[in-house]
Design an enzyme around this catalytic site. Sequence first.
Site, PDB file in Angstrom:
ATOM      1  CE  LYS A  98      -3.629   2.010   2.973  1.00  0.00           C
ATOM      2  NZ  LYS A  98      -4.422   1.743   4.203  1.00  0.00           N
ATOM      3  CB  SER A 172      -7.499   3.722   3.533  1.00  0.00           C
ATOM      4  OG  SER A 172      -6.661   3.120   4.505  1.00  0.00           O
ATOM      5  CB  SER A 196      -7.798   0.772   6.462  1.00  0.00           C
ATOM      6  OG  SER A 196      -8.446   1.998   6.671  1.00  0.00           O
TER       7      SER A 196
END
Length: 492
Positions: A98, A172, A196
């Site tokens: 990420k 996220s 997330s």
Amino acid sequence: MSSAPPTRTAEEPAPDRDAQDPAAPRGLAGSVRALADGRTTSTALVTTALARIEASQGTLNAFRELRAEAALAEAAEADRRLAAGERLPLLGVPVAVKDDTDVAGMPTHFGCAGQRAAAGADSEAVRRLRAAGAVIVGKTNSCELGQWPFTEGAAFGATRNPWHTGHTPGGSSGGSAAAVAAGLVPAALGSDGAGSIRIPAAWTHLVGIKPQRGRISVHPHSDAFQGLTVNGPLARTVEDAALLLDAVAGPHTEDPHRPPPVDTSAAARRDPGRLRIALAWRPPLTLTGAAPHRDVRRAVTATAEALARLGHHVEEARPRYGLIGLGFVPRATAGIAELAALHPEPALLDARTRSALRTGTRLGGRVVRAARAREVHQHRRIGALFHRGPGGAGFDVLLTPTTAAPPPRIGRFDGLSAWRTDVAMTEACPYAWPWNVLGWPGVNVPAGFTPDGLPVGAQLLGPSRSEERLVSLAAQLEADRRWQDHRPPPLG
């Protein structure tokens, strides 16, 4: 590509394309085995991953940055090492991380617009990935500073759900989830500060593990988002998620949290024994009146029934959450403020981010210290659910929906004020964030599909340092429900 919903459901599994298509993407453990057996090469796996990423980028938009040339060079080196007989947990396997995670030589945008200098060093999690032999192909999209359960923003557009491209994969860690669900990479790292990892795992039919605080280092941060945020894996199977977790677990020398080691890969091969499982429908107090959507309730009920059929005692219960939100909001907004204050071009930040920055600045200092001091009380209060002594309920695991709603449509949160965004996302996702306040582990498991083919998930939550039990239970459930047999429709 048409955004019409797929017609198959969880009750009508699609054939596993691995058995039919030699070019179909393998999982993480399957890739490791194929490399060790000489049935493929790292160069072939990385080349295929990069080609799939490029071909899907216009549709899914899962990646912010690629490192194609470096990844291919590292794959060639991995092939030389494999040919020489070297073996490492992930040697030669392509993975993604990420874009809140530092990779040397690449900027860490964390969903923000504007230019960023390249990171001068790998984060500790990336260092451990490299030490395990993984080849990092790129960095996946995240919403701005990881604040929202959707992965959309002015800096990069919208990341889309491979099950239905009109919907979000969640956030996220939505880029990581979309990349794994679509078979672009076998597994990916995400981060979880309020769900997330677990939320996008639920909305893309993946296993997502939020480990114990400190299990995977967040260095160069010492205590990300005031202790709320941890790193963790997203994968199609429990075996793959456990393998990735074990490969990156461990502290940096400067980390404040150092839980004792676990072996989740071994746990995934063990029978969990007969467990007492609490099923909780009521989320903590959020003042939104959030309740699970009928399709979520149906899917989580089916998960509870499967657990009972496997021999576990499942009983409805109500965790004593109390006013745990008072421990979350100051820490979350202070974490946003700390990161936003470092942005070289603050005018480029979303207006909602600037609002959170102001709130976090006001609530910093003594309010945050008081919020963190309440954690010990919250451990006792909520931990009574797991305590077997006087005053305890004696459960082993807590089962809840991961989200209250199926994945929202792309653009659902566009144009909302900071307040309306907070209310809307709390209505959709009221279940995940308390475990970030506590710092305890949780695992999202696929629970089923809506009639339109949208995935939803269930959480297995445990007390401190209970990853092995949760992983063992998730693996048993996976063997029964065979969620890995379901794939999103082909892109294009």
